[in-house]
Enzyme design. Sequence first.
Site, PDB file in Angstrom:
ATOM      1  N   GLY A  79     -65.269  40.887 -22.047  1.00 49.37           N
ATOM      2  CA  GLY A  79     -64.953  41.288 -20.661  1.00 49.37           C
ATOM      3  C   GLY A  79     -65.537  42.673 -20.422  1.00 49.37           C
ATOM      4  N   ASP A  80     -64.419  43.802 -20.174  1.00 45.33           N
ATOM      5  CA  ASP A  80     -64.961  44.866 -19.735  1.00 45.33           C
ATOM      6  C   ASP A  80     -64.441  45.980 -20.840  1.00 45.33           C
ATOM      7  OD1 ASP A  80     -62.442  45.080 -19.305  1.00 45.33           O
ATOM      8  OD2 ASP A  80     -62.598  46.300 -17.324  1.00 45.33           O
ATOM      9  N   GLU A  81     -64.571  45.629 -22.066  1.00 49.62           N
ATOM     10  CA  GLU A  81     -63.906  46.159 -23.240  1.00 49.62           C
ATOM     11  C   GLU A  81     -65.065  46.560 -24.340  1.00 49.62           C
ATOM     12  OE1 GLU A  81     -60.671  43.729 -24.834  1.00 49.62           O
ATOM     13  OE2 GLU A  81     -59.460  44.905 -23.342  1.00 49.62           O
TER      14      GLU A  81
END
Length: 170
Positions: free
Chosen positions: A81-83
């Site tokens: 994801g956005d991690e």
Amino acid sequence: MAHHDALTGLPNRVLFRLEAEQALKRARRGEQLAVIYLDLDGFKAVNDMLGHAIGDRLLVAVADRLRASMRDDAFVARLGGDEFAVVLAVGQPDDLAVLAQRIIETLSTPYDIGDHQLMIGASVGIAVAPTDGHDPDQLLKKADMALYRAKADGRGKYFFFEAWMDERMQ
């Protein structure tokens, strides 16, 4: 490709864990190690409003900036994801605070993606071995607790893991 993120080309969670294990072996010989866990602030809104194609291009730009802002010995990965996460040797704890602030500032600078100028931010959690743990999963969990604290405190911030965070989660 089993160890790299297809979109950004960064190592993935599996390779991050393997590298963190190797770095921890070195840390056991007297070297401290930091796990920096970061999450993008505002990415979901970009993805929802402008679509996955723009969101994907933004993630690639974030990965490029993150890679460029790190020391050569830092290991940068996209966890999903956005991690993103970074594992690196620690000189002085103050150096980590400076690095965390630089990550936040670097990733918060506007992005020009297609016809859009996009503004996102980042929140950062930090755990340090051996003080905060001795294995990658433990360190990532504690860095995640610190990240959660940064997000709860208004985003665009960084926090180091502290024992009370674990006690509160329990």
